[in-house]
Design a protein around this motif. Structure first.
Motif, PDB file in Angstrom:
ATOM      1  N   ASP A  18       0.854  -1.185   0.000  1.00 48.84           N
ATOM      2  CA  ASP A  18       0.000   0.000   0.000  1.00 48.84           C
ATOM      3  C   ASP A  18       0.895   1.242   0.000  1.00 48.84           C
ATOM      4  O   ASP A  18       1.532   1.554   0.996  1.00 48.84           O
ATOM      5  N   PRO A  19       0.957   1.965  -1.111  1.00 50.87           N
ATOM      6  CA  PRO A  19       1.884   3.098  -1.214  1.00 50.87           C
ATOM      7  C   PRO A  19       1.369   4.406  -0.609  1.00 50.87           C
ATOM      8  O   PRO A  19       1.946   5.454  -0.858  1.00 50.87           O
ATOM      9  N   THR A  20       0.294   4.378   0.153  1.00 51.20           N
ATOM     10  CA  THR A  20      -0.239   5.615   0.719  1.00 51.20           C
ATOM     11  C   THR A  20       0.295   5.833   2.127  1.00 51.20           C
ATOM     12  O   THR A  20       0.580   4.893   2.858  1.00 51.20           O
ATOM     13  N   TRP A  77      -3.624  12.471   3.121  1.00 51.57           N
ATOM     14  CA  TRP A  77      -3.026  11.243   2.596  1.00 51.57           C
ATOM     15  C   TRP A  77      -2.418  11.511   1.227  1.00 51.57           C
ATOM     16  O   TRP A  77      -2.974  12.256   0.422  1.00 51.57           O
ATOM     17  N   SER A  78      -1.289  10.853   0.967  1.00 51.19           N
ATOM     18  CA  SER A  78      -0.625  10.987  -0.320  1.00 51.19           C
ATOM     19  C   SER A  78       0.035   9.672  -0.698  1.00 51.19           C
ATOM     20  O   SER A  78       0.446   8.906   0.182  1.00 51.19           O
ATOM     21  N   SER A  79       0.131   9.437  -1.986  1.00 47.91           N
ATOM     22  CA  SER A  79       0.878   8.272  -2.463  1.00 47.91           C
ATOM     23  C   SER A  79       2.037   8.695  -3.352  1.00 47.91           C
ATOM     24  O   SER A  79       2.881   7.889  -3.698  1.00 47.91           O
ATOM     25  N   SER A  80       2.085   9.972  -3.717  1.00 49.03           N
ATOM     26  CA  SER A  80       3.118  10.430  -4.636  1.00 49.03           C
ATOM     27  C   SER A  80       4.339  11.027  -3.948  1.00 49.03           C
ATOM     28  O   SER A  80       5.400  11.086  -4.550  1.00 49.03           O
ATOM     29  N   MET A  82       5.617  10.115  -0.737  1.00 50.76           N
ATOM     30  CA  MET A  82       5.889   9.363   0.492  1.00 50.76           C
ATOM     31  C   MET A  82       7.301   9.591   1.003  1.00 50.76           C
ATOM     32  O   MET A  82       7.526   9.667   2.192  1.00 50.76           O
TER      33      MET A  82
END
Length: 156
Positions: A18-20, A77-80, A82
């Motif tokens: 999970d990349p978030t 929240w972010s996934s870009s 991290m």
């Protein structure tokens, strides 16, 4: 989890795929701030940020009452970004600052009480110093200066 479990047992990393990640940005505002307006502004800033995810949704938490401020936390929240926490936090802080000024939401300034136990204290109020005349709410001093002289000490 005890450290021995890492050595003696199999451990599953549930977040590996999970990349978030959730980012927590502390925000301190002056007493008297419209807390609902603050919440609205912070959520608008998070929603407009391209690196903040829509789901899970961002949230504003009222963390407590500080010595000089109302303490909040923007959770986004972010996934870009991290591995670039400072970039996301900086972007959100720059935009928040602009929006706070636009909506005249004030930042707190430390306030201290000075207790004089003996002698006298001469106080002189200066308006319009280097910071300009105070523009705080309720006729507050804003950046007006106060000079105090007591027993050979000078406070400014």
């Amino acid at each position: 989890m005890p450290n021995t479990k890492f050595i003696t047992e199999n451990v599953t990393n549930w977040r590996y795929n999970d990349p978030t990640a959730r980012f927590r940005i502390p925000v301190e505002m002056a007493y008297g701030t419209d807390v609902h307006l603050l919440e609205k502004v912070l959520l608008e800033v998070a929603k407009a940020a391209s690196d903040v995810l829509e789901n899970p949704a961002s949230a504003v938490c009222f963390m407590g009452f500080g010595d000089n401020s109302l303490d909040f936390e923007l959770r986004a929240w972010s996934s870009s970004l991290m591995d670039r926490k400072g970039k996301l936090m900086g972007d959100l802080n720059f935009e928040s600052y602009a929006k706070f000024n636009e909506h005249e939401i004030e930042f707190p300034f430390a306030q201290r009480d000075l207790h004089v136990r003996s002698g006298s204290l001469d106080v002189r109020l200066q308006r319009g110093g280097a910071g300009g005349a105070g523009r705080g709410r309720g006729g507050g001093l804003g950046r007006a200066g106060i000079e105090m002289h007591h027993a050979g000490f000078f406070f400014k």
